[in-house]
Structure formats: C-alpha cells, structure tokens
Design an enzyme around this catalytic site. Sequence first.
Site, PDB file in Angstrom:
ATOM      1  N   CYS A   1      14.928   5.670  -4.489  1.00 46.78           N
ATOM      2  CA  CYS A   1      15.323   4.458  -5.213  1.00 46.78           C
ATOM      3  C   CYS A   1      14.104   3.548  -5.415  1.00 46.78           C
ATOM      4  CB  CYS A   1      16.369   3.674  -4.425  1.00 46.78           C
ATOM      5  SG  CYS A   1      17.984   4.443  -4.329  1.00 46.78           S
TER       6      CYS A   1
ATOM      7  N   CYS B   1      21.403  -0.215  -3.327  1.00 46.75           N
ATOM      8  CA  CYS B   1      22.410   0.644  -2.696  1.00 46.75           C
ATOM      9  C   CYS B   1      22.393   0.428  -1.175  1.00 46.75           C
ATOM     10  CB  CYS B   1      22.154   2.110  -3.037  1.00 46.75           C
ATOM     11  SG  CYS B   1      20.757   2.833  -2.156  1.00 46.75           S
TER      12      CYS B   1
ATOM     13  N   GLU C   1      13.823   0.377  -4.854  1.00 43.90           N
ATOM     14  CA  GLU C   1      13.627  -0.560  -3.746  1.00 43.90           C
ATOM     15  C   GLU C   1      12.863   0.088  -2.605  1.00 43.90           C
ATOM     16  OE1 GLU C   1      16.373   0.221  -5.363  1.00 43.90           O
ATOM     17  OE2 GLU C   1      17.808  -1.416  -5.461  1.00 43.90           O
TER      18      GLU C   1
ATOM     19  N   ASN D   1      12.589   3.987  -9.548  1.00 41.47           N
ATOM     20  CA  ASN D   1      13.279   5.166  -9.030  1.00 41.47           C
ATOM     21  C   ASN D   1      12.567   6.421  -9.517  1.00 41.47           C
ATOM     22  OD1 ASN D   1      14.347   4.364 -11.581  1.00 41.47           O
ATOM     23  ND2 ASN D   1      16.195   5.560 -11.266  1.00 41.47           N
ATOM     24  N   ILE D   2      12.541   7.395  -8.634  1.00 41.38           N
ATOM     25  CA  ILE D   2      11.855   8.666  -8.905  1.00 41.38           C
ATOM     26  C   ILE D   2      12.833   9.785  -8.573  1.00 41.38           C
ATOM     27  CG2 ILE D   2       9.845  10.099  -8.399  1.00 41.38           C
ATOM     28  CD1 ILE D   2       8.527   7.481  -7.250  1.00 41.38           C
ATOM     29  N   GLU D   3      13.404  10.391  -9.613  1.00 40.52           N
ATOM     30  CA  GLU D   3      14.428  11.412  -9.384  1.00 40.52           C
ATOM     31  C   GLU D   3      13.792  12.779  -9.166  1.00 40.52           C
ATOM     32  OE1 GLU D   3      17.320  10.960 -12.554  1.00 40.52           O
ATOM     33  OE2 GLU D   3      18.069   9.109 -11.610  1.00 40.52           O
TER      34      GLU D   3
ATOM     35  N   CYS E   1      19.244   1.551   0.726  1.00 40.40           N
ATOM     36  CA  CYS E   1      18.103   0.645   0.557  1.00 40.40           C
ATOM     37  C   CYS E   1      18.307  -0.638   1.369  1.00 40.40           C
ATOM     38  CB  CYS E   1      17.889   0.321  -0.910  1.00 40.40           C
ATOM     39  SG  CYS E   1      17.210   1.733  -1.820  1.00 40.40           S
TER      40      CYS E   1
HETATM   41  N1  THU Z   1      18.905   3.752  -7.783  1.00 39.06           N
HETATM   42  C1  THU Z   1      17.909   2.898  -7.405  1.00 39.06           C
HETATM   43  O1  THU Z   1      16.753   3.075  -7.790  1.00 39.06           O
HETATM   44  N2  THU Z   1      18.230   1.870  -6.576  1.00 39.06           N
HETATM   45  C2  THU Z   1      19.477   1.631  -6.071  1.00 39.06           C
HETATM   46  O2  THU Z   1      19.647   0.760  -5.249  1.00 39.06           O
HETATM   47  C3  THU Z   1      20.602   2.435  -6.536  1.00 39.06           C
HETATM   48  C4  THU Z   1      20.283   3.622  -7.358  1.00 39.06           C
HETATM   49  C5  THU Z   1      18.570   4.880  -8.662  1.00 39.06           C
HETATM   50  C6  THU Z   1      18.672   6.222  -8.016  1.00 39.06           C
HETATM   51  C7  THU Z   1      18.928   7.128  -9.201  1.00 39.06           C
HETATM   52  O3  THU Z   1      17.689   7.509  -9.741  1.00 39.06           O
HETATM   53  C8  THU Z   1      19.649   6.238 -10.193  1.00 39.06           C
HETATM   54  O4  THU Z   1      19.461   4.909  -9.760  1.00 39.06           O
HETATM   55  C9  THU Z   1      21.129   6.521 -10.305  1.00 39.06           C
HETATM   56  O5  THU Z   1      21.732   6.513  -9.068  1.00 39.06           O
END
Ligand code: THU
Length: 136
Positions: free
Chosen positions: A53, A90, A55, A42-44, A93
């Site tokens: 996300c 999620c 995935e 994940n890259i915020e 994804c």
């Molecule tokens: N996140 C994912 O990388 N994959 C998911 O399927 C659900 C959420 C990440 C996004 C965010 O950076 C962190 O989890 C919290 O939501």
Amino acid sequence: MTDNELLQQAKQAMQHAYAPYSGYKVGAALLCADGSVYLGCNIENASYSLTSCAERTALFTAVAAGQRSFVSLAVVGGQDGDLRDFAYPCGACRQALSEFCGADFRVILGKDGGETKVTTLGELLPGAFKLVQEAE
Ligand code: THU
C-alpha cells in the site's frame, strides 16, 4: 508544511502508483518531525497479496532512511486516480503506522474539489495491537 501542501505531495506520489491489476491508485506523503517528507504509492504484484500500500511504502521508506518520529500523513486515492472520495488507510496500514506513531498522529485525507478531512490514528485504530501494553 500545511495540510494542503502535504496533500499536494501525496497527489504527486500517486502519479507513480503501479496498479495494473486493480486500477486503484493511491499516493501518500509522510511528514517527519524534522520537517522532511517521504512519499509512497501503491505497488501491486502479479501475486496479489504481495502488494504494498502507498502508506506502508512511505512509512517503510522513511524508516529505512533512519526516521522514527512522525507528525502526519496525507493520503489520496481512487479508481484510475479519480479522487471523488476519501481514501482511508486500510487496517494493515493503520497497524503498521501504530508501531511508530501515537494516537494523536494526524491523518489528512483529500479529494477533488479541495475538500479535506483530518482524523487521527487513535480514531482510526483504537486498541492497536502492542506487544507491551502501555499503562492506562
Ligand atoms: N491500497 C493502498 O495503497 N492503501 C490502502 O490503505 C488501501 C489499498 C491499494 C492496494 C491496492 O493496490 C489497491 O489500493 C486496491 O486495493
């Protein structure tokens, strides 16, 4: 490539997670039909909704490299990288995966202690949105 080997790669990918806002780190490893594996984390972003996300990072990296046929996806994640629970993909994804993967596409979840869970995209997202509906 065993499920456990793919999960190990997902854990490695989680090390690159950029999650300064949520602290929730996720890693994904996508196995392609030709045996290659693409990783994602994940890259915020300061503009929160721009976050990618793990995935989708893995999926889009693979597609951008010319891959179209996928076998399975391993996912791990947790707060501060603590893998006490399974981290399910999620909804967004699941829909993104459904563009390229069928109902039998395997999704492998892992957590600490070596416990794993295998499910399918069909179980995770019944009735995926398609522009052209397949015959029933
Ligand atoms: N996140 C994912 O990388 N994959 C998911 O399927 C659900 C959420 C990440 C996004 C965010 O950076 C962190 O989890 C919290 O939501």
